[in-house]
Design a protein around this motif. Sequence first.
Motif, PDB file in Angstrom:
ATOM      1  N   MET A 148       0.839  -1.205   0.000  1.00 51.64           N
ATOM      2  CA  MET A 148       0.000   0.000   0.000  1.00 51.64           C
ATOM      3  C   MET A 148       0.873   1.255   0.000  1.00 51.64           C
ATOM      4  N   SER A 149       0.353   2.307  -0.617  1.00 57.38           N
ATOM      5  CA  SER A 149       1.071   3.588  -0.617  1.00 57.38           C
ATOM      6  C   SER A 149       0.185   4.637  -1.271  1.00 57.38           C
ATOM      7  N   SER A 150       0.616   5.876  -1.234  1.00 55.37           N
ATOM      8  CA  SER A 150      -0.068   6.905  -2.014  1.00 55.37           C
ATOM      9  C   SER A 150       0.290   6.691  -3.494  1.00 55.37           C
ATOM     10  N   PRO A 151      -0.421   7.340  -4.419  1.00 53.49           N
ATOM     11  CA  PRO A 151      -0.094   7.161  -5.841  1.00 53.49           C
ATOM     12  C   PRO A 151       1.359   7.558  -6.125  1.00 53.49           C
ATOM     13  N   GLY A 152       2.053   6.701  -6.834  1.00 57.24           N
ATOM     14  CA  GLY A 152       3.397   7.056  -7.299  1.00 57.24           C
ATOM     15  C   GLY A 152       4.525   6.891  -6.296  1.00 57.24           C
ATOM     16  N   ALA A 153       4.243   6.322  -5.130  1.00 58.30           N
ATOM     17  CA  ALA A 153       5.315   6.173  -4.114  1.00 58.30           C
ATOM     18  C   ALA A 153       6.323   5.098  -4.494  1.00 58.30           C
ATOM     19  N   GLY A 154       5.904   4.169  -5.381  1.00 59.40           N
ATOM     20  CA  GLY A 154       6.873   3.179  -5.852  1.00 59.40           C
ATOM     21  C   GLY A 154       6.460   1.725  -5.673  1.00 59.40           C
ATOM     22  N   LYS A 155       5.163   1.447  -5.610  1.00 57.07           N
ATOM     23  CA  LYS A 155       4.710   0.058  -5.416  1.00 57.07           C
ATOM     24  C   LYS A 155       5.137  -0.834  -6.585  1.00 57.07           C
ATOM     25  N   THR A 156       4.843  -0.380  -7.811  1.00 54.55           N
ATOM     26  CA  THR A 156       5.179  -1.209  -8.978  1.00 54.55           C
ATOM     27  C   THR A 156       6.694  -1.341  -9.108  1.00 54.55           C
ATOM     28  N   SER A 157       7.417  -0.235  -8.855  1.00 56.94           N
ATOM     29  CA  SER A 157       8.886  -0.302  -8.936  1.00 56.94           C
ATOM     30  C   SER A 157       9.427  -1.324  -7.943  1.00 56.94           C
ATOM     31  N   LEU A 158       8.865  -1.344  -6.741  1.00 61.53           N
ATOM     32  CA  LEU A 158       9.316  -2.300  -5.727  1.00 61.53           C
ATOM     33  C   LEU A 158       8.997  -3.739  -6.153  1.00 61.53           C
ATOM     34  N   GLY A 201      -3.826  -3.891  -8.507  1.00 58.77           N
ATOM     35  CA  GLY A 201      -5.077  -3.156  -8.312  1.00 58.77           C
ATOM     36  C   GLY A 201      -4.928  -1.726  -8.787  1.00 58.77           C
ATOM     37  N   ASP A 202      -5.823  -1.297  -9.648  1.00 61.93           N
ATOM     38  CA  ASP A 202      -5.809   0.086 -10.123  1.00 61.93           C
ATOM     39  C   ASP A 202      -7.238   0.531 -10.361  1.00 61.93           C
ATOM     40  N   VAL A 203      -7.451   1.818 -10.317  1.00 60.97           N
ATOM     41  CA  VAL A 203      -8.778   2.348 -10.632  1.00 60.97           C
ATOM     42  C   VAL A 203      -9.105   2.024 -12.092  1.00 60.97           C
ATOM     43  N   ILE A 205       0.476  -8.229  -3.804  1.00 55.88           N
ATOM     44  CA  ILE A 205      -0.768  -7.565  -4.205  1.00 55.88           C
ATOM     45  C   ILE A 205      -0.543  -6.055  -4.159  1.00 55.88           C
ATOM     46  N   GLU A 206      -0.572  -5.411  -5.319  1.00 57.80           N
ATOM     47  CA  GLU A 206      -0.443  -3.942  -5.341  1.00 57.80           C
ATOM     48  C   GLU A 206      -1.816  -3.324  -5.168  1.00 57.80           C
ATOM     49  N   ASN A 207      -2.001  -2.645  -4.031  1.00 59.01           N
ATOM     50  CA  ASN A 207      -3.290  -2.009  -3.762  1.00 59.01           C
ATOM     51  C   ASN A 207      -3.419  -0.718  -4.572  1.00 59.01           C
ATOM     52  N   ILE A 220      10.814   3.272   3.297  1.00 51.72           N
ATOM     53  CA  ILE A 220      10.958   4.702   2.963  1.00 51.72           C
ATOM     54  C   ILE A 220      11.652   4.754   1.609  1.00 51.72           C
ATOM     55  N   ASN A 221      10.855   4.968   0.564  1.00 52.82           N
ATOM     56  CA  ASN A 221      11.399   4.864  -0.802  1.00 52.82           C
ATOM     57  C   ASN A 221      11.892   6.224  -1.330  1.00 52.82           C
ATOM     58  N   LYS A 222      12.696   6.131  -2.366  1.00 53.31           N
ATOM     59  CA  LYS A 222      13.269   7.287  -3.089  1.00 53.31           C
ATOM     60  C   LYS A 222      14.309   8.000  -2.239  1.00 53.31           C
ATOM     61  N   ILE A 223      15.079   7.246  -1.448  1.00 60.74           N
ATOM     62  CA  ILE A 223      16.090   7.912  -0.604  1.00 60.74           C
ATOM     63  C   ILE A 223      17.218   8.517  -1.444  1.00 60.74           C
ATOM     64  N   ASP A 224      17.266   8.157  -2.739  1.00 59.77           N
ATOM     65  CA  ASP A 224      18.225   8.843  -3.627  1.00 59.77           C
ATOM     66  C   ASP A 224      17.894  10.326  -3.755  1.00 59.77           C
ATOM     67  N   LEU A 225      16.663  10.714  -3.390  1.00 58.33           N
ATOM     68  CA  LEU A 225      16.262  12.126  -3.506  1.00 58.33           C
ATOM     69  C   LEU A 225      16.497  12.919  -2.220  1.00 58.33           C
ATOM     70  N   LEU A 226      17.020  12.254  -1.188  1.00 57.97           N
ATOM     71  CA  LEU A 226      17.234  12.938   0.103  1.00 57.97           C
ATOM     72  C   LEU A 226      18.067  14.225   0.002  1.00 57.97           C
ATOM     73  N   ILE A 254      14.830   2.645   1.349  1.00 61.13           N
ATOM     74  CA  ILE A 254      15.198   1.988   0.088  1.00 61.13           C
ATOM     75  C   ILE A 254      15.219   2.999  -1.068  1.00 61.13           C
ATOM     76  N   SER A 255      15.843   2.583  -2.151  1.00 63.97           N
ATOM     77  CA  SER A 255      15.687   3.302  -3.416  1.00 63.97           C
ATOM     78  C   SER A 255      15.528   2.261  -4.514  1.00 63.97           C
ATOM     79  N   CYS A 256      14.432   2.351  -5.236  1.00 60.92           N
ATOM     80  CA  CYS A 256      14.219   1.428  -6.357  1.00 60.92           C
ATOM     81  C   CYS A 256      15.055   1.842  -7.557  1.00 60.92           C
ATOM     82  N   VAL A 257      15.671   3.027  -7.500  1.00 61.37           N
ATOM     83  CA  VAL A 257      16.524   3.489  -8.598  1.00 61.37           C
ATOM     84  C   VAL A 257      17.965   3.034  -8.378  1.00 61.37           C
ATOM     85  N   THR A 258      18.515   3.267  -7.189  1.00 62.45           N
ATOM     86  CA  THR A 258      19.907   2.874  -6.940  1.00 62.45           C
ATOM     87  C   THR A 258      20.008   1.438  -6.415  1.00 62.45           C
TER      88      THR A 258
HETATM   89  N1  GTP Z   1      13.992   8.901  -7.805  1.00 62.35           N
HETATM   90  C1  GTP Z   1      13.281   7.801  -7.607  1.00 62.35           C
HETATM   91  N2  GTP Z   1      12.180   7.558  -8.340  1.00 62.35           N
HETATM   92  C2  GTP Z   1      11.499   6.422  -8.111  1.00 62.35           C
HETATM   93  C3  GTP Z   1      11.892   5.471  -7.134  1.00 62.35           C
HETATM   94  N3  GTP Z   1      10.976   4.471  -7.127  1.00 62.35           N
HETATM   95  C4  GTP Z   1      10.080   4.762  -8.053  1.00 62.35           C
HETATM   96  N4  GTP Z   1      10.367   5.939  -8.669  1.00 62.35           N
HETATM   97  C5  GTP Z   1       9.636   6.616  -9.737  1.00 62.35           C
HETATM   98  O1  GTP Z   1       8.390   7.072  -9.210  1.00 62.35           O
HETATM   99  C6  GTP Z   1       7.367   6.988 -10.204  1.00 62.35           C
HETATM  100  C7  GTP Z   1       6.197   6.171  -9.669  1.00 62.35           C
HETATM  101  O2  GTP Z   1       6.652   4.848  -9.403  1.00 62.35           O
HETATM  102  P1  GTP Z   1       5.661   3.594  -9.436  1.00 62.35           P
HETATM  103  O3  GTP Z   1       6.457   2.407  -9.078  1.00 62.35           O
HETATM  104  O4  GTP Z   1       4.900   3.583 -10.701  1.00 62.35           O
HETATM  105  O5  GTP Z   1       4.682   4.003  -8.245  1.00 62.35           O
HETATM  106  P2  GTP Z   1       3.300   3.320  -7.827  1.00 62.35           P
HETATM  107  O6  GTP Z   1       3.184   3.453  -6.363  1.00 62.35           O
HETATM  108  O7  GTP Z   1       3.215   1.948  -8.396  1.00 62.35           O
HETATM  109  O8  GTP Z   1       2.257   4.281  -8.548  1.00 62.35           O
HETATM  110  P3  GTP Z   1       0.663   4.027  -8.763  1.00 62.35           P
HETATM  111  O9  GTP Z   1       0.478   2.616  -9.219  1.00 62.35           O
HETATM  112  O10 GTP Z   1       0.291   5.018  -9.813  1.00 62.35           O
HETATM  113  O11 GTP Z   1       0.000   4.309  -7.449  1.00 62.35           O
HETATM  114  C8  GTP Z   1       8.034   6.367 -11.427  1.00 62.35           C
HETATM  115  O12 GTP Z   1       8.403   7.400 -12.299  1.00 62.35           O
HETATM  116  C9  GTP Z   1       9.252   5.668 -10.864  1.00 62.35           C
HETATM  117  O13 GTP Z   1      10.313   5.565 -11.800  1.00 62.35           O
HETATM  118  C10 GTP Z   1      13.069   5.749  -6.388  1.00 62.35           C
HETATM  119  O14 GTP Z   1      13.492   4.980  -5.502  1.00 62.35           O
HETATM  120  N5  GTP Z   1      13.708   6.921  -6.666  1.00 62.35           N
END
Ligand code: GTP
Length: 222
Positions: A35-45, A64-66, A115-117, A162-168, A194-198
Amino acid sequence: MEIKVVKDILDANEQIAQRNRQLLESNNVFAVNLMSSPGAGKTSLILETIKRLKGKIKVGVIEGDVSSSLDAEAVAKEGVPVVQINTGGGCHLDANMVFSAIGSVPLKDIKLLLIENVGNLICPAEFDLGEHRKVLISSIPEGDDKPFKYPLMFHQADAVLINKIDLLPYLNFDTQTFSRTIKGMNEKVKIIPISCVTGEGIEEWVSWLLSQMRGGEYAKRI
Ligand SMILES: Nc1nc2c(ncn2[C@@H]2O[C@H](COP(=O)(O)OP(=O)(O)OP(=O)(O)O)[C@@H](O)[C@H]2O)c(=O)[nH]1
Ligand SMILES: [Mg+2]
């Protein structure tokens, strides 16, 4: 009267969630509700986790998506079974939606179901899906005040990533205070930056996940 209706819905959901859990356990499948807010990185994880577990543990995914099947398509490219649920406007998954989808998941072939909520920090916290662990992804750009604004989600999580720590370096986010606040609400929670990028922290996340699976009764079969 209104309160009773809400309670009935949650009771009905709980019964179906228990049925889902039994079905998963009878097939030795461990399920995680992400679970997370939109775009926090569920699919990336999910994609990072699949890559790390390749050749070790067979994974299945429910997305799961709208609307849209974009996330499911990204997961399918990794060669794992994936089923899409479109809630058609609904802001969370519920146990019945997952029950409908589970029939299309090859439970006999997988050990882990991710399961991605729906991206939302409010309603998903209310609905048990029949999962074994709830994992919350909270990302740096969202700000470090989220535990105060969405306490139920943080209170219920077994782990907070705690995702996207590369942006700290670019954003004001106090990781220590954030972690301390969460621990104050939920002392047993596992917190992993964590960082799904690094890729930082992903190894620790996967180790935690495996330890949770191995701690269960299906451990020996993994
Ligand atoms: N800089 C940075 N960007 C990230 C990281 N993880 C994910 N992103 C970016 O964040 C955006 C959203 O990531 P998603 O994995 O699609 O997020 P989500 O939670 O599945 O989004 P929804 O399904 O729309 O709710 C994408 O552009 C990813 O590339 C990270 O660790 N660092
Ligand atoms: Mg997604």
